[in-house]
Write a protein that holds these residues in place. Structure first.
Motif, mmCIF file in Angstrom:
data_model
loop_
_atom_site.group_PDB
_atom_site.id
_atom_site.type_symbol
_atom_site.label_atom_id
_atom_site.label_comp_id
_atom_site.label_asym_id
_atom_site.label_seq_id
_atom_site.Cartn_x
_atom_site.Cartn_y
_atom_site.Cartn_z
ATOM 1 N N GLN A 1 22.496 -4.087 13.624
ATOM 2 C CA GLN A 1 22.473 -5.090 12.530
ATOM 3 C C GLN A 1 21.678 -6.086 12.583
ATOM 4 O O GLN A 1 21.197 -6.111 14.194
ATOM 5 C CB GLN A 1 24.307 -5.311 11.888
ATOM 6 N N HIS A 2 20.920 -5.928 11.730
ATOM 7 C CA HIS A 2 20.172 -6.965 11.743
ATOM 8 C C HIS A 2 19.571 -7.944 10.091
ATOM 9 O O HIS A 2 19.928 -7.052 9.221
ATOM 10 C CB HIS A 2 18.362 -6.207 12.141
ATOM 11 N N PRO A 3 19.918 -8.706 9.939
ATOM 12 C CA PRO A 3 19.170 -9.782 8.786
ATOM 13 C C PRO A 3 17.981 -9.244 8.377
ATOM 14 O O PRO A 3 17.048 -8.720 8.842
ATOM 15 C CB PRO A 3 18.491 -10.732 9.107
ATOM 16 N N ILE A 4 17.734 -9.081 6.648
ATOM 17 C CA ILE A 4 16.935 -8.151 6.166
ATOM 18 C C ILE A 4 16.837 -9.722 4.601
ATOM 19 O O ILE A 4 17.885 -10.069 4.653
ATOM 20 C CB ILE A 4 17.196 -6.531 5.768
ATOM 21 N N ILE B 1 22.453 -8.524 4.966
ATOM 22 C CA ILE B 1 22.502 -7.872 6.444
ATOM 23 C C ILE B 1 22.401 -6.057 6.999
ATOM 24 O O ILE B 1 23.673 -5.526 6.066
ATOM 25 C CB ILE B 1 23.523 -8.446 7.215
ATOM 26 N N ALA B 2 21.517 -5.817 7.029
ATOM 27 C CA ALA B 2 21.438 -4.550 6.989
ATOM 28 C C ALA B 2 21.543 -3.150 8.058
ATOM 29 O O ALA B 2 21.290 -4.036 9.722
ATOM 30 C CB ALA B 2 19.883 -3.314 6.749
ATOM 31 N N THR B 3 22.313 -1.960 8.238
ATOM 32 C CA THR B 3 22.441 -1.439 9.499
ATOM 33 C C THR B 3 21.301 -0.248 10.328
ATOM 34 O O THR B 3 21.320 0.166 9.219
ATOM 35 C CB THR B 3 23.678 -0.712 9.786
ATOM 36 N N MET C 1 18.244 3.109 7.151
ATOM 37 C CA MET C 1 19.254 1.844 7.128
ATOM 38 C C MET C 1 20.021 1.272 5.991
ATOM 39 O O MET C 1 19.619 1.991 4.688
ATOM 40 C CB MET C 1 18.033 0.349 6.585
ATOM 41 N N GLN C 2 21.345 1.021 5.473
ATOM 42 C CA GLN C 2 22.189 1.152 5.144
ATOM 43 C C GLN C 2 22.975 -0.956 4.832
ATOM 44 O O GLN C 2 22.041 -1.679 5.619
ATOM 45 C CB GLN C 2 23.780 1.830 5.121
#
Length: 258
Positions: free
Chosen positions: A24-27, A40-42, A97-98
């Motif tokens: 997971q990472h902020p976008i 936040i994307a996975t 990415m989801q």
């Protein structure tokens, strides 16, 4: 220190994809009006590995995500794919990415505002410099059965439905634009907050606009056929039936180049 991953492998077997998943990472999503939305994307990220290399450098995927703000747009996503294969020294790569995407919607009568969430799945691959990407969105809507309306003395069974669309575009197509075009093909759209006058409006709107699951996918497909920016698409509609213990679904896939 010795680079074991970069050492020679003698089994002569290439690997199609190797990488990391479910990180997971902020976008930041770029909107049509130039504003941005945080989410936040996975991520799942992978590259090809040649037959003579023992392993890929997994930490480089994380380094790439952490190196700069992850701004999501068609151009930004394609740049991410290109940067990944360059950083990992690979011939091909894949990113999925989801993330949830939110739209502020205004109720049809009361005007009350609320946020609706939509699940977005962005998938892209690059091979020999050629990039192919698909934008997938799941859109919850309301559907009302034409048969039930026809045979009943009053009322008709209706249900919440999910329309999942995937599009491959030749030019820019904004998320808001795509979602709104799909919602317009349902018996009625959904809202997070509705006052009583809004509930009356939505109920009557659906009753006056009954659609089978087959109608929904055909109407969305017709809408996409008229949009010159969409090159390929698939439409999957699922009705969570209110009078059955099963769902009804329909699917249309179309490549306009064929």
């Amino acid at each position: 220190m010795e680079d074991v991953q970069g050492s020679l492998d003698t089994r002569q077997i290439p690997i199609n994809r190797v990488g990391i998943k479910d990180i997971q990472h902020p976008i930041v999503v770029v909107n049509k009006d130039g504003t941005t939305s945080a989410s936040i994307a996975t991520f799942s990220m992978s590259v090809s590995l040649p037959h003579d290399q023992k392993g890929t450098h997994m930490s480089r995927f994380i380094e790439m995500l952490n190196s700069k703000e992850t701004r999501i747009s068609a151009k930004g996503f394609h740049s991410m794919l290109s940067d990944m294969v360059k950083k990992l020294e690979a011939e091909s790569g894949y990113i999925e990415m989801q993330f949830p995407y939110f739209i502020e919607k205004t109720a049809p009568v009361s005007g009350v505002k609320s946020l609706m969430d939509y699940q977005v799945n962005l998938v892209g691959q690059i091979e020999q410099g050629h990039i192919d990407s698909t934008l997938e969105v799941t859109i919850p809507v309301k559907s009302l059965c034409p048969c039930s309306k026809k045979i009943s003395e009053y009322g008709a069974h209706n249900q919440r439905s999910h329309i999942t669309v995937g599009v491959n575009c030749g030019s820019k197509l904004w998320l808001d634009e795509l979602i709104q075009s799909v919602e317009a093909q349902a018996s009625a759209e959904l809202f997070a907050i509705l006052k009583r006058p809004d509930e009356k409006y939505i109920t009557e709107r659906a009753y006056n606009n009954p659609k089978f699951v087959e109608d929904v996918v055909r109407d969305v497909a017709h809408e996409f056929d008229q949009n010159d920016r969409i090159l390929r698409y698939y439409v999957h509609a699922e009705n969570f039936e209110s009078i059955h213990n099963h769902s009804a679904f329909a699917v249309i896939e179309h490549d306009k180049s064929l």
